[in-house]
Design an enzyme around this catalytic site. Structure first.
Site, short mmCIF file in Angstrom:
data_model
loop_
_atom_site.label_atom_id
_atom_site.label_comp_id
_atom_site.label_asym_id
_atom_site.label_seq_id
_atom_site.Cartn_x
_atom_site.Cartn_y
_atom_site.Cartn_z
N PHE A 143 -4.33 -25.80 -1.81
CA PHE A 143 -5.48 -25.64 -2.69
C PHE A 143 -6.72 -26.36 -2.18
O PHE A 143 -7.84 -25.99 -2.52
CB PHE A 143 -5.16 -26.15 -4.11
CG PHE A 143 -5.14 -27.65 -4.24
CD1 PHE A 143 -6.31 -28.37 -4.45
CD2 PHE A 143 -3.95 -28.37 -4.16
CE1 PHE A 143 -6.30 -29.76 -4.58
CE2 PHE A 143 -3.92 -29.74 -4.28
CZ PHE A 143 -5.10 -30.44 -4.49
N LYS A 166 -0.33 -16.18 2.21
CA LYS A 166 0.03 -16.52 0.85
C LYS A 166 -0.78 -17.77 0.48
O LYS A 166 -0.44 -18.88 0.83
CB LYS A 166 1.53 -16.82 0.74
CG LYS A 166 2.13 -16.62 -0.67
CD LYS A 166 1.51 -17.50 -1.76
CE LYS A 166 1.95 -18.93 -1.66
NZ LYS A 166 1.39 -19.76 -2.80
N GLU A 183 -1.60 -20.85 -5.28
CA GLU A 183 -1.75 -20.21 -6.59
C GLU A 183 -2.83 -20.88 -7.42
O GLU A 183 -3.29 -20.30 -8.42
CB GLU A 183 -0.42 -20.22 -7.35
CG GLU A 183 0.23 -21.57 -7.53
CD GLU A 183 1.19 -21.93 -6.41
OE1 GLU A 183 2.23 -22.55 -6.71
OE2 GLU A 183 0.90 -21.61 -5.23
N SER A 218 2.08 -30.78 0.98
CA SER A 218 2.73 -32.08 0.85
C SER A 218 3.93 -32.19 1.79
O SER A 218 4.51 -31.17 2.20
CB SER A 218 3.18 -32.30 -0.59
OG SER A 218 4.24 -31.42 -0.91
N CYS A 223 -6.01 -34.24 3.63
CA CYS A 223 -5.04 -34.94 4.47
C CYS A 223 -5.70 -35.79 5.53
O CYS A 223 -5.02 -36.57 6.20
CB CYS A 223 -4.05 -33.96 5.09
SG CYS A 223 -4.81 -32.78 6.24
N GLU A 261 1.16 -41.44 -0.70
CA GLU A 261 -0.03 -40.59 -0.71
C GLU A 261 -0.46 -40.35 -2.16
O GLU A 261 0.28 -39.76 -2.95
CB GLU A 261 0.25 -39.26 -0.02
CG GLU A 261 -0.97 -38.36 0.04
CD GLU A 261 -0.69 -37.04 0.74
OE1 GLU A 261 -1.60 -36.54 1.42
OE2 GLU A 261 0.43 -36.51 0.60
#
Length: 491
Positions: free
Chosen positions: A158, A182, A185, A235, A290, A389
């Site tokens: 995202f 893909k 979402e 992640s 990241c 994180e």
């Protein structure tokens, strides 16, 4: 311009399969929320297994013709896509801001980095050249060539919904493969906008496709016998799952995981410059990236001055909707994620870290998922906030006595995505480059983000695979090399 000046009436999200827009046929749906105002702006229906199978079947068929096209012909749609992305950059950025929350400036920068990958992929004709050696042995010539493999997929996150799909898509199709994206979402509208431009750019039907969905869609792609390889960014726990599942099904896989990056601030550094760069690194994109450096390892001689300047600078930091002109930082992606970050802040307090600037006490817009920057001092690397994180606007300061201790602190992390150093000493920079265990290293820069013609590094639990995103690694990932050994004794 304020957040409410932009029309929030956006059509529902669709798949793009076989050159046509179509509704997904799954039973699960998810609302897409403008995180600056907390309002639903669209709804995604997840793909069914049949949708994914249809996309793979069409991609497999399209590959057979696409691979035969001259490489110069394969890059022509990419040239057109580059132009379209530049022409529509403003509108695309506003769509991105609405569904993600980052500032307009950040969105524009992200799209620019994505365009850079399209530009690099347009140079595939020279990048795919392997090698030729006449008379490698008596009467024998040898030639190495790169061949595309088939259907590839990418599962993207995202936090960079425009840039990260473009880490993969241009290289996959330029090398002669077909490709299925893909997207997250949580942020599918940016991908849909990009695919509208892809449609206009004129790729043959089935070469580039889009399927929406969640975990089930991902697993269907990873387990499908006709998918040759998969790319992932997200992640670390999910990256491990993607790597293990794809590899177990005989696929090439590259999976970029999480991070806990560090900035080292040497006593020789320009403190004012280091403060400015540290703030940008830790809080840009609301800390949801990241390459953020959420830990600053600071030499004891300058620690107090550095901490004071950071806290003072945050007093002038503006938290607002991403389309507000004055916004330095936008909201977090969701209320659930905001609560997660707040839990980390409370844990930091409970474990004994000192709150130097408490973002919970700062006035922010009432609507949306806002949280102001938070600064901790006296953080032990073994504290929860020192090693896990957080993926939010929380910066931890760690005090060290010398440069060797700073490097040891960085290297004790389970992650190895990036690290940065602020120094005016060449010897320290050389030691940093040699000793620090991370894949993206920055000297006197807060965010060690490689240009598109270099690969995006990642070590330890920040990456699973062998070949990274961007640059020449992509050519090796999307092709296999064959060697022709030819003998012509009569010649």
């Amino acid at each position: 311009m304020s957040q409410t000046d932009v029309d929030t009436e956006i059509d529902n999200v669709n798949n793009y399969i076989g050159g046509e827009w179509q509704e997904a046929r799954g039973s699960q749906t998810e609302e897409i929320v403008d995180s600056a105002v907390g309002e639903t702006i669209a709804e995604t229906t997840f793909s069914s297994e049949g949708d994914v199978n249809q996309a793979v079947d069409i991609a497999t068929e399209a590959f057979e013709d696409w691979r035969q096209q001259p490489v110069e012909e394969r890059i022509q749609p990419l040239f057109r896509l580059k132009t379209l992305l530049e022409e529509h950059q403003e509108d695309l950025a506003e769509v991105l801001v609405k569904e993600h929350g980052k500032t307009k400036k950040e969105a524009m920068g992200e799209i620019r980095r994505g365009i850079e990958n399209v530009e690099v992929a347009c140079g595939i004709p020279s990048m795919m050249q392997a090698g030729h050696l006449p008379n490698a042995a008596p009467d024998i010539d040898e030639t190495a060539v790169r061949k595309p493999l088939g259907v590839f997929t990418a599962i993207t996150p995202f936090n960079f919904p425009a840039m990260i799909p473009l880490w993969f898509l241009p290289y996959a199709v330029a090398t002669g493969n077909s490709f299925i994206l893909k997207p997250s979402e949580s942020t599918p509208l940016t991908a849909q906008y990009i695919f509208e431009l892809i449609e206009e750019a004129g790729f043959p039907n089935g070469v580039v496709q889009l399927v929406n969905g969640g975990k089930d869609t991902v697993n269907t792609l990873l387990e499908h016998e006709d998918i040759e390889g998969a790319s992932f960014v997200g992640s670390t726990p999910v990256a491990k799952h993607v790597y293990e599942t794809a590899a177990a099904n005989g696929k090439r896989v590259q999976a970029q995981g999480g991070a806990k990056n560090h900035i080292i601030v040497s006593e020789s550094s320009d403190i004012e410059f280091a403060v400015d760069q540290t703030i940008s690194s830790a809080y840009a994109n609301s800390g949801q990236r990241c390459l953020a450096n959420p830990s600053a390892v600071v030499h004891d001689d300058i620690y107090d001055e550095f901490a004071d300047r950071l806290a003072e600078a945050l007093e002038d930091y503006t938290v607002a909707g991403g389309l507000d002109d004055d916004a330095d930082m936008g909201p977090l992606i969701s209320e659930e994620h905001r609560e997660r970050v707040l839990d980390y802040i409370e844990t930091g307090v409970e474990e004994g870290a000192t709150l130097l600037y408490d973002g919970r006490d700062v006035d922010v817009p009432d609507d949306g998922y806002f949280l102001a920057p938070t600064l901790f001092g006296d953080v032990d690397p073994e504290m929860t906030i020192g090693k896990e994180e957080i993926f939010g606007p929380v910066l931890s300061l760690i005090r060290v006595n010398d440069f060797e201790e700073a490097i040891e602190t960085v290297n004790q992390s389970q992650f190895g995505n990036a690290a940065s150093l602020f120094t005016e000493r060449g010897a320290e920079a050389k030691q940093f480059r040699h000793d620090v265990e991370a894949g993206n290293l920055g000297v006197n820069t807060g965010t060690a983000a490689p240009m598109a013609f270099f690969h995006f590094g990642g070590w330890k639990d920040s990456f699973f695979g062998d070949l990274h995103a961007q640059g020449e690694d992509m050519i090796h990932f999307y092709t296999d090399e064959a060697v022709y050994i030819e003998r012509w004794p009569d010649a």
